[in-house]
Design a protein around this motif. Structure first.
Motif, mmCIF file in Angstrom:
data_model
loop_
_atom_site.group_PDB
_atom_site.id
_atom_site.type_symbol
_atom_site.label_atom_id
_atom_site.label_comp_id
_atom_site.label_asym_id
_atom_site.label_seq_id
_atom_site.Cartn_x
_atom_site.Cartn_y
_atom_site.Cartn_z
ATOM 1 N N ARG A 46 114.297 29.525 92.134
ATOM 2 C CA ARG A 46 113.781 30.067 90.436
ATOM 3 C C ARG A 46 115.699 30.955 90.071
ATOM 4 O O ARG A 46 116.225 30.917 89.970
ATOM 5 N N PHE A 47 115.290 31.394 91.686
ATOM 6 C CA PHE A 47 116.778 32.542 91.866
ATOM 7 C C PHE A 47 118.294 31.873 91.799
ATOM 8 O O PHE A 47 119.338 32.533 92.119
ATOM 9 N N LEU A 50 120.257 30.999 89.083
ATOM 10 C CA LEU A 50 121.208 31.502 88.854
ATOM 11 C C LEU A 50 122.610 31.027 89.443
ATOM 12 O O LEU A 50 123.618 32.160 88.850
ATOM 13 N N LEU A 111 116.213 41.935 94.058
ATOM 14 C CA LEU A 111 114.387 41.300 93.637
ATOM 15 C C LEU A 111 112.884 42.454 93.951
ATOM 16 O O LEU A 111 112.137 42.117 94.171
ATOM 17 N N TRP A 171 107.767 38.221 90.215
ATOM 18 C CA TRP A 171 109.007 37.577 90.175
ATOM 19 C C TRP A 171 109.615 36.407 89.609
ATOM 20 O O TRP A 171 110.057 36.173 88.550
ATOM 21 N N THR A 172 107.756 36.080 89.066
ATOM 22 C CA THR A 172 107.949 34.740 87.998
ATOM 23 C C THR A 172 108.654 34.921 86.730
ATOM 24 O O THR A 172 109.099 35.228 85.861
ATOM 25 N N SER A 175 112.057 35.693 87.042
ATOM 26 C CA SER A 175 113.177 34.902 86.418
ATOM 27 C C SER A 175 113.322 34.529 86.138
ATOM 28 O O SER A 175 114.145 33.326 85.355
ATOM 29 N N ASN A 176 111.808 34.710 84.754
ATOM 30 C CA ASN A 176 112.102 33.583 83.679
ATOM 31 C C ASN A 176 113.038 34.607 82.314
ATOM 32 O O ASN A 176 113.779 33.365 81.924
ATOM 33 N N ASN A 179 116.811 33.644 83.758
ATOM 34 C CA ASN A 179 117.202 31.738 83.714
ATOM 35 C C ASN A 179 117.017 32.106 82.028
ATOM 36 O O ASN A 179 117.427 30.768 81.646
#
Length: 370
Positions: A46-47, A50, A111, A171-172, A175-176, A179
């Protein structure tokens, strides 16, 4: 000493020449250990998103945490840094700083929730990305003034919650935020199609990791023996660990010397086909436990209460059906490894007090036995 190093860092940064090309590429910095790298592998893609167009993505890992980076999906290069040398060797520190600066990243993202102001954040400072982002750092009394000052390194800071947030969920959310998405947390399991085939075997076997770099997290040989006694008589038992770790734990000598018991010092990557062929894995809270769960092996984690709410047990949203955990609850749960109680038999009290009957029941439940 730290003040002198800070002056040297600023001097070296000021002596670097201008960069001729436009910034390009994404740098993702993660300074966690082996287990953290495995957990990160479930959300790292997910990262990767970017990136712009076909920009390269680089994941910077602590050298001793990079041995499980093979779990990362394709799509990024891995760069490793020796944090011990980064702390002590000024020449190495300058070399790494120059290397990061010369890569001229468009976006640099930390992160890590837990960050050291003179190590992790030095890497952010040295890279001097066109844009930088991070989570607000975990409070750390010893370094709080420096962490507060270092906030100026970042263009964007995300409030990911308090100290007790599950890593994958944290982390979720991050990332949300980066993004502009609203995706659910991933389950901590690999796509079987991306894994090597299970090793060929004629005999059912269980894999056991009884050793930890933190001795206080190790269960007693007696508890491990009680767990193994629940297995079918014709199963073989394969203990695993680093080379020489069996000899460094002589209290397990009798167990390791039994017929049908062997010791396997394979690397983490070499263990994957074997784990996929194993009937079951039994592990203390180590990277091996996270690896076994990730590749789909029915796994019993014998955990402390130290990381309840952050790592073990996993958050329900991220727990695959093959993951099982047993821990002894304590009023001081979630100490995050900072145990203030005296050891019991050389172990953390929450480990020493793990109930053998609960462990036996968990093994039989995984086996589907009454």
């Amino acid at each position: 000493m730290a003040f002198l190093q800070s002056l040297l860092d600023r001097f070296h940064a000021s002596s670097r020449g201008p960069r001729s090309s436009a910034p390009s590429g994404v740098l993702l910095v993660s300074s966690g250990g082996l287990g953290d790298t495995i957990l990160l592998s479930h959300v790292i893609e997910r990262f990767y998103r970017l990136r712009e167009h076909d920009e390269p993505v680089t994941v910077l890992l602590r050298k001793d945490g990079a041995r499980t980076a093979f779990m990362f999906p394709a799509g990024a290069d891995v760069m490793t840094v020796d944090f011990n040398a980064l702390r002590k060797d000024r020449g190495y520190r300058r070399k790494i700083g120059n290397e990061l600066y010369e890569k001229n990243f468009r976006l640099v993202v930390s992160l890590d929730y837990l960050r050291h102001p003179d190590l992790d954040e030095y890497l952010i400072f040295a890279a001097k990305g066109a844009e930088t982002a991070a989570m607000i750092a975990k409070p750390w009394r010893k370094y709080q003034a420096k962490l507060n000052k270092n906030r100026q390194l970042y263009d964007r800071l995300f409030d990911s919650g308090g100290n007790l947030v599950d890593k994958i969920l944290r982390w979720t959310a991050f990332s949300n935020w980066l993004n502009g998405t609203d995706e659910k947390p991933p389950v901590a399991a690999c796509d079987p199609d991306t894994l090597p085939a299970p090793a060929e075997t004629d005999t059912p076997f269980v894999m056991v990791q009884a050793f930890s770099a933190v001795k206080g997290k190790q269960c007693s040989p007696a508890l491990i023996d009680r767990a193994l006694a629940q297995l079918p008589d014709d199963w073989e038992v394969v203990f695993t660990g680093a080379p020489g770790e069996d000899k460094a734990n002589p209290e397990f000598a009798d167990t390791l010397a039994r017929p049908g018991v062997t010791y396997d010092a394979s690397t983490f990557e070499e263990l994957v086909p074997k784990l996929r062929a194993a009937e079951m894995a039994i592990s203390v809270d180590t990277a091996f436990m996270h690896l076994a769960i990730a590749v789909g092996t029915p796994t019993l984690g014998l955990a402390s209460a130290a990381y309840v709410g952050e790592i073990v047990p996993y958050a329900p949203e991220s727990t695959p059906p093959n993951a099982h955990f047993v821990y002894h609850d304590m009023p001081c749960r979630s100490c995050l490894g900072d145990c203030r109680l005296p050891p019991e038999d050389g172990r953390f009290p929450c480990i020493a007090r793990l109930e053998a009957e609960r462990v036996e029941d968990a093994v039989r439940a995984i086996l589907g036995a009454p």
